[in-house]
Motif scaffolding. Sequence first.
Motif, mmCIF file in Angstrom:
data_model
loop_
_atom_site.group_PDB
_atom_site.id
_atom_site.type_symbol
_atom_site.label_atom_id
_atom_site.label_comp_id
_atom_site.label_asym_id
_atom_site.label_seq_id
_atom_site.Cartn_x
_atom_site.Cartn_y
_atom_site.Cartn_z
ATOM 1 N N CYS A 1 0.845 -1.203 0.000
ATOM 2 C CA CYS A 1 0.000 0.000 0.000
ATOM 3 C C CYS A 1 0.880 1.252 0.000
ATOM 4 N N GLY A 2 0.330 2.323 -0.525
ATOM 5 C CA GLY A 2 0.960 3.643 -0.409
ATOM 6 C C GLY A 2 2.361 3.685 -0.987
ATOM 7 N N THR A 3 3.260 4.288 -0.222
ATOM 8 C CA THR A 3 4.637 4.421 -0.672
ATOM 9 C C THR A 3 5.288 3.056 -0.905
ATOM 10 N N SER A 4 4.944 2.076 -0.074
ATOM 11 C CA SER A 4 5.518 0.734 -0.265
ATOM 12 C C SER A 4 5.082 0.138 -1.607
ATOM 13 N N TYR A 5 3.881 0.499 -2.049
ATOM 14 C CA TYR A 5 3.398 0.066 -3.369
ATOM 15 C C TYR A 5 4.267 0.701 -4.475
ATOM 16 N N TYR A 6 4.651 1.947 -4.289
ATOM 17 C CA TYR A 6 5.509 2.583 -5.300
ATOM 18 C C TYR A 6 6.913 1.958 -5.312
ATOM 19 N N ALA A 7 7.373 1.524 -4.149
ATOM 20 C CA ALA A 7 8.645 0.788 -4.118
ATOM 21 C C ALA A 7 8.503 -0.479 -4.960
ATOM 22 N N ALA A 8 7.361 -1.139 -4.808
ATOM 23 C CA ALA A 8 7.118 -2.373 -5.571
ATOM 24 C C ALA A 8 7.135 -2.101 -7.073
ATOM 25 N N LEU A 9 6.492 -0.999 -7.483
ATOM 26 C CA LEU A 9 6.458 -0.669 -8.914
ATOM 27 C C LEU A 9 7.871 -0.442 -9.454
ATOM 28 N N THR A 10 8.724 0.178 -8.633
ATOM 29 C CA THR A 10 10.113 0.392 -9.052
ATOM 30 C C THR A 10 10.839 -0.950 -9.123
ATOM 31 N N GLY A 11 10.625 -1.779 -8.097
ATOM 32 C CA GLY A 11 11.290 -3.081 -8.030
ATOM 33 C C GLY A 11 10.965 -3.965 -9.227
ATOM 34 N N LYS A 12 9.741 -3.834 -9.716
ATOM 35 C CA LYS A 12 9.335 -4.633 -10.897
ATOM 36 C C LYS A 12 10.306 -4.431 -12.064
ATOM 37 N N LEU B 1 13.455 -6.392 -11.227
ATOM 38 C CA LEU B 1 13.238 -7.843 -11.234
ATOM 39 C C LEU B 1 13.101 -8.365 -12.658
ATOM 40 N N GLU B 2 12.418 -7.605 -13.494
ATOM 41 C CA GLU B 2 12.213 -8.084 -14.862
ATOM 42 C C GLU B 2 13.457 -7.869 -15.721
ATOM 43 N N SER B 3 14.168 -6.734 -15.514
ATOM 44 C CA SER B 3 15.310 -6.479 -16.400
ATOM 45 C C SER B 3 16.577 -7.196 -15.931
ATOM 46 N N ILE B 4 16.773 -7.356 -14.644
ATOM 47 C CA ILE B 4 18.004 -7.991 -14.153
ATOM 48 C C ILE B 4 17.812 -9.502 -13.999
ATOM 49 N N ALA B 5 16.731 -9.897 -13.314
ATOM 50 C CA ALA B 5 16.536 -11.329 -13.028
ATOM 51 C C ALA B 5 15.722 -12.029 -14.111
ATOM 52 N N LYS B 6 15.115 -11.224 -15.002
ATOM 53 C CA LYS B 6 14.263 -11.773 -16.068
ATOM 54 C C LYS B 6 13.169 -12.671 -15.496
ATOM 55 N N ARG C 1 9.099 -12.658 -14.323
ATOM 56 C CA ARG C 1 7.877 -11.868 -14.467
ATOM 57 C C ARG C 1 7.413 -11.383 -13.093
ATOM 58 N N CYS C 2 6.993 -10.137 -13.042
ATOM 59 C CA CYS C 2 6.593 -9.573 -11.751
ATOM 60 C C CYS C 2 5.341 -8.722 -11.919
ATOM 61 N N ASP C 3 4.309 -9.039 -11.151
ATOM 62 C CA ASP C 3 3.101 -8.207 -11.105
ATOM 63 C C ASP C 3 3.086 -7.469 -9.782
ATOM 64 N N VAL C 4 2.499 -6.299 -9.789
ATOM 65 C CA VAL C 4 2.417 -5.505 -8.559
ATOM 66 C C VAL C 4 0.964 -5.123 -8.342
ATOM 67 N N GLU C 5 0.469 -5.311 -7.118
ATOM 68 C CA GLU C 5 -0.932 -4.964 -6.865
ATOM 69 C C GLU C 5 -1.105 -4.217 -5.565
ATOM 70 N N ILE C 6 -2.045 -3.296 -5.578
ATOM 71 C CA ILE C 6 -2.431 -2.605 -4.343
ATOM 72 C C ILE C 6 -3.146 -3.636 -3.466
ATOM 73 N N ALA C 7 -2.676 -3.790 -2.248
ATOM 74 C CA ALA C 7 -3.170 -4.865 -1.380
ATOM 75 C C ALA C 7 -4.683 -4.780 -1.164
ATOM 76 N N SER C 8 -5.200 -3.581 -0.996
ATOM 77 C CA SER C 8 -6.631 -3.428 -0.687
ATOM 78 C C SER C 8 -7.516 -3.761 -1.888
ATOM 79 N N GLU C 9 -6.944 -3.806 -3.083
ATOM 80 C CA GLU C 9 -7.694 -4.239 -4.260
ATOM 81 C C GLU C 9 -7.590 -5.753 -4.416
ATOM 82 N N TYR C 10 -6.386 -6.257 -4.295
ATOM 83 C CA TYR C 10 -6.129 -7.684 -4.504
ATOM 84 C C TYR C 10 -7.005 -8.534 -3.588
#
Length: 365
Positions: free
Chosen positions: A56-67, A70-75, A77-86
């Motif tokens: 949620c919140g700022t931690s969700y934006y960290a996740a979006l950056t991490g994606k 994760l996808e470019s370095i580790a190749k 697949r990574c999905d990111v979701e707002i916890a309150s929606e998921y």
Amino acid sequence: ELGPYSHFMQKEINEQPRAVSDTAEIFLDGGFIAENFGEQAAQIFAEINSIKILACGTSYYAALTGKYWLESIAKIRCDVEIASEYRYREVIADPKELIITISQSGETLDTMEALKYAMTQGHQYSLSICNVMESALPRNSTLAIFTRAGAEIGVASTKAFTTQLVVLFGLAVTLGIVRGQVDDERADGYAEDLRLLPGSIQHALNLEPQLATWAQSFANKPSALFLGRGIHYPIALEGALKLKELTYIHAEAYPAGELKHGPLALVDENMPVVVISPNDGLLDKVKANMQEVSARGGELFVLSDLDSDFTASDGIHVIRTPRHIGILSPIVHTIAVQLLSYHVALVRGTDVDKPRNLAKSVTVE
Ligand code: M6R
């Protein structure tokens, strides 16, 4: 406890070279090894085929950056979701998909419930990235790793965010090695990037006097736009959230390429537009988007790096970090958006450490 600082947020912004360096030590001392994430990590990392991050919140934006990492370095697949929606929708669970939760407090109810929901739907493995040792999320996860930000008192998250990014980068490199995508030479390069990071953050902190001069241009405006592309788009989102929380000015973030699909209609001389645009390969694209803003009379506030050829002119203000940071540039540009919001809040006289209507730890729905 505040020392020379006026607010906890100011103190916590300035602690980031230390917080980031302490967190980077996990990988610089220990190496990019699975064990940093828990005893079973080696086996789990070898088994998984994708990642889903819930936050949620700022931690969700960290996740979006991490994606991106994760996808470019580790190749992987990574999905990111707002916890309150998921947690309230029907999901298709995959036992080979690692669930990651990111949380400063480790107690955010929506994130906790999203994790429980994922597990009841058929996921097997979870990893918590958290700043508080004795908290609910790491306690209820298969694997855990702790950011070394230290206690964060300001309601607006600062050092927790940048240390979360360090862990996500470390995770991407670790998974890259496990999955045969990162060889020794590249791993050494990534370690060097981490080693240089605290110094680059200090350079960004030194830009504070310049950022403070921008504050006046925002303080009496009803709203602001934040633009970024690629890996800097989540930093635009984080910048807009910081401005909202701290100053109560309406702010929105867009991937710069989306401007022409709607938000451009908002732009006039009353709309300050912050653009996060280091030389990351998308620079020319962002420049074209900036033209669209200038042509409508919008005032541009450009955060960039020495590697770009931005010069200030009428209606275009430019602040550049003193060197190009490469892959960790989102972390360094975060400092600038934190400082900008902090100084706008000072001009407006809002409660920096305890913004109205907000709580540090959100343990309700
Ligand atoms: O403790 P958490 O990281 O789970 O908190 C999530 C959000 O509530 C938090 O990041 C919030 O958005 C901050 N106030 C942002 O500055």
